[in-house]
Enzyme design. Sequence first.
Site, mmCIF file in Angstrom:
data_model
loop_
_atom_site.group_PDB
_atom_site.id
_atom_site.type_symbol
_atom_site.label_atom_id
_atom_site.label_comp_id
_atom_site.label_asym_id
_atom_site.label_seq_id
_atom_site.Cartn_x
_atom_site.Cartn_y
_atom_site.Cartn_z
ATOM 1 N N CYS A 93 -62.331 4.809 83.939
ATOM 2 C CA CYS A 93 -63.684 4.860 84.479
ATOM 3 C C CYS A 93 -64.466 3.621 84.081
ATOM 4 O O CYS A 93 -64.002 2.790 83.299
ATOM 5 C CB CYS A 93 -64.425 6.106 83.999
ATOM 6 S SG CYS A 93 -64.829 6.094 82.248
ATOM 7 N N GLY A 119 -62.811 2.688 89.015
ATOM 8 C CA GLY A 119 -62.650 4.075 89.431
ATOM 9 C C GLY A 119 -63.241 4.309 90.796
ATOM 10 O O GLY A 119 -64.372 3.907 91.060
ATOM 11 N N ASN A 193 -65.493 7.107 78.333
ATOM 12 C CA ASN A 193 -64.480 6.189 78.834
ATOM 13 C C ASN A 193 -63.359 6.156 77.805
ATOM 14 O O ASN A 193 -63.544 5.647 76.703
ATOM 15 C CB ASN A 193 -65.102 4.796 79.020
ATOM 16 C CG ASN A 193 -64.093 3.780 79.503
ATOM 17 O OD1 ASN A 193 -62.995 4.124 79.889
ATOM 18 N ND2 ASN A 193 -64.488 2.510 79.488
ATOM 19 N N GLY A 194 -62.220 6.731 78.144
ATOM 20 C CA GLY A 194 -61.113 6.760 77.197
ATOM 21 C C GLY A 194 -60.317 8.035 77.318
ATOM 22 O O GLY A 194 -60.361 8.734 78.327
ATOM 23 N N CYS A 328 -57.538 -2.941 74.118
ATOM 24 C CA CYS A 328 -56.528 -2.880 75.172
ATOM 25 C C CYS A 328 -56.299 -4.256 75.798
ATOM 26 O O CYS A 328 -57.196 -4.823 76.426
ATOM 27 C CB CYS A 328 -56.973 -1.889 76.246
ATOM 28 S SG CYS A 328 -55.837 -1.786 77.641
ATOM 29 N N TYR A 334 -55.194 -6.999 83.749
ATOM 30 C CA TYR A 334 -55.366 -6.374 85.057
ATOM 31 C C TYR A 334 -56.713 -5.710 85.296
ATOM 32 O O TYR A 334 -57.339 -5.913 86.332
ATOM 33 C CB TYR A 334 -54.252 -5.336 85.267
ATOM 34 C CG TYR A 334 -54.387 -4.534 86.535
ATOM 35 C CD1 TYR A 334 -54.250 -5.146 87.782
ATOM 36 C CD2 TYR A 334 -54.660 -3.174 86.504
ATOM 37 C CE1 TYR A 334 -54.383 -4.415 88.959
ATOM 38 C CE2 TYR A 334 -54.794 -2.438 87.677
ATOM 39 C CZ TYR A 334 -54.650 -3.057 88.896
ATOM 40 O OH TYR A 334 -54.784 -2.341 90.059
ATOM 41 N N SER A 375 -55.269 -9.159 91.824
ATOM 42 C CA SER A 375 -55.181 -9.332 90.376
ATOM 43 C C SER A 375 -54.229 -10.443 89.944
ATOM 44 O O SER A 375 -54.287 -10.894 88.806
ATOM 45 C CB SER A 375 -54.778 -8.017 89.707
ATOM 46 O OG SER A 375 -53.594 -7.504 90.297
ATOM 47 N N ASP A 437 -47.541 -12.053 90.077
ATOM 48 C CA ASP A 437 -48.213 -10.760 90.037
ATOM 49 C C ASP A 437 -48.558 -10.452 88.585
ATOM 50 O O ASP A 437 -48.032 -11.086 87.656
ATOM 51 C CB ASP A 437 -47.308 -9.668 90.612
ATOM 52 C CG ASP A 437 -48.086 -8.436 91.068
ATOM 53 O OD1 ASP A 437 -49.321 -8.416 90.890
ATOM 54 O OD2 ASP A 437 -47.452 -7.503 91.601
ATOM 55 N N ASP A 438 -49.457 -9.479 88.375
ATOM 56 C CA ASP A 438 -49.908 -9.197 87.014
ATOM 57 C C ASP A 438 -48.954 -8.297 86.253
ATOM 58 O O ASP A 438 -48.875 -8.360 85.028
ATOM 59 C CB ASP A 438 -51.297 -8.551 87.039
ATOM 60 C CG ASP A 438 -51.293 -7.254 87.817
ATOM 61 O OD1 ASP A 438 -51.040 -6.207 87.222
ATOM 62 O OD2 ASP A 438 -51.530 -7.296 89.039
ATOM 63 N N CYS A 474 -49.327 4.680 78.318
ATOM 64 C CA CYS A 474 -50.563 4.546 77.557
ATOM 65 C C CYS A 474 -51.228 5.904 77.442
ATOM 66 O O CYS A 474 -51.287 6.653 78.419
ATOM 67 C CB CYS A 474 -51.522 3.565 78.245
ATOM 68 S SG CYS A 474 -53.130 3.443 77.428
ATOM 69 N N CYS A 525 -54.064 -3.953 71.207
ATOM 70 C CA CYS A 525 -53.047 -2.909 71.318
ATOM 71 C C CYS A 525 -51.982 -3.359 72.308
ATOM 72 O O CYS A 525 -52.301 -3.708 73.452
ATOM 73 C CB CYS A 525 -53.687 -1.596 71.792
ATOM 74 S SG CYS A 525 -52.496 -0.264 72.080
ATOM 75 N N CYS A 528 -48.077 -0.420 75.219
ATOM 76 C CA CYS A 528 -47.348 -0.307 76.487
ATOM 77 C C CYS A 528 -46.175 -1.284 76.561
ATOM 78 O O CYS A 528 -45.257 -1.108 77.355
ATOM 79 C CB CYS A 528 -48.293 -0.520 77.662
ATOM 80 S SG CYS A 528 -49.219 -2.064 77.621
#
Length: 550
Positions: A93, A119, A193-194, A328, A334, A375, A437-438, A474, A525, A528
């Site tokens: 979000c 979002g 948010n999270g 993050c 991205y 992106s 690409d990302d 994630c 972090c 991923c």
Amino acid sequence: MAATNLSHLSSSSTLRQNPSDSFISFFPKTLTKPSFPLKPALFPAASSFRQTHKTLSIISCKNPNSDLSYENKPNPFDISVYYDDDEKPREECGVVGIYGDPEASRLCYLALHALQHRGQEGAGIVAVNDNLLQTITGVGLVSEVFNESKLDQLPGDLAIGHVRYSTAGSSMLKNVQPFVAGYRFGSVGVAHNGNLVNYRVLRAKLEDNGSIFNTSSDTEVVLHLIATSRHRPFLLRIVDACEQLEGAYSMVFVTEDKLVAVRDPFGFRPLVMGRRSNGAIVFASETCALDLIEATYEREVNPGEVLVVDKNGLQSLCLMAHPQPKQCIFEHIYFSLPNSVVYGMSVYESRRKFGEILATESPVDCDVVIAVPDSGVVAAIGYAAKAGVAFQQGLIRSHYVGRTFIEPSQKIRDFGVKLKLSPVRAVLEGKKVVVVDDSIVRGTTSSKIVRMIKEAGAKEVHMRIASPPIIASCYYGVDTPSSEELISNRMDVEEIRQFIGSDSLAFLPIGSLKKLLGDDSPNYCYACFSGNYPVDPRVIKQVKQVKQLK
């Protein structure tokens, strides 16, 4: 233990503070520049903060459809989409909040437009006026949820807004935020948010003590923790609640007279603070939202920090002793817009340097460099500049593709991708093409893009990915497939190359990524990319255990 009275009214709602136990103070309807003193901050960065105005707030929203309820029924608008967008993780979000501007709700509306990329499932705004928390939320894009007449229903100088993509909790009406609740000492709205990794543990404990839940969202747990806290002051109730949370949370709380912004001790999700020329304070997920409403970026909300804005000014407190930040890294890869500053760094510059690293460490003889829009564009520009090769638009993205319910009677190969991306034959035909690409997630879209470019006449197609391989899910507010579905978790680079059909394939080396970040590298972090989680995703393990028991 009393259950929180969660008011979640479909299109619009109000909650009035009970004057008998009110702890708020009234604000004038028209604000002038404030002159109240700034309380000492516990964070050095906050100490330099100028004196404050009134409050704006942030809120997170899921969208209710005002007149329709799809609860316990399939959502007719939630049909599988043939357009293939499985290659990208999705952010949870975007939040924005404004304190101290008579046009607060309209500024929220504009800021939410800037955050729409975070979002698209729903949008909502809560405004505070005359001791009322007034809410309008809805399903769809910001422009679909709000119009002039709806914004007229949201007067006041304090407002919070949210655009949503669901992570915890399904996309049903009852899960739409902002959540607004009444409890013994007043009313409170929250935007989150999270993702809380101990959500199920906390919910089970609260239910054992008598709490009744209205949603399946992890955000509702926070409201219950506030309502059942034994502390009297609202700020201490928030601190008490947050001390029990594990995982990622950048949250904003709003009462009749306060805006409180909180960021988890690891700082997983971004949250920034700015100020408009009239003194109004703004919080937002990204600086692009500040830019649109002409607010000057001042700083980030620090990991583990609580910021309180009210008539007395701005106060900064340390929520709890916080460990090494773990921001993050995918915000730079991205999620965030290139014109944003996230974690103190320009997203545009980060992505351009990712492309330069790929050109230096994974060069290839080519005639043209193109991007998978949008992106991948900045990284492709960086790759082309470093390689000394022309960057051109070899793929054109349609910005008007929504959900489609019509499948061709005659199967058109890769029809879903072709709805979104169109190859430019004049750029590709007879060329050795580098495609930037990302990320690659499942690999299915990448394979279709490669095939489409070759069908447009490209002699060779070389894929360059501006992130390390994604091998793990994630659990901190990003919607990613399970590890078993991630192609890099099942295949090595050569096997992926064969699967997508490219002539070569290279990812951004994680060592080079960390070297680029320099001294800030430990503050990110990389779960991923490594599967090493800063906070144990216990909630997932519990779900698996329950399934095994069944």
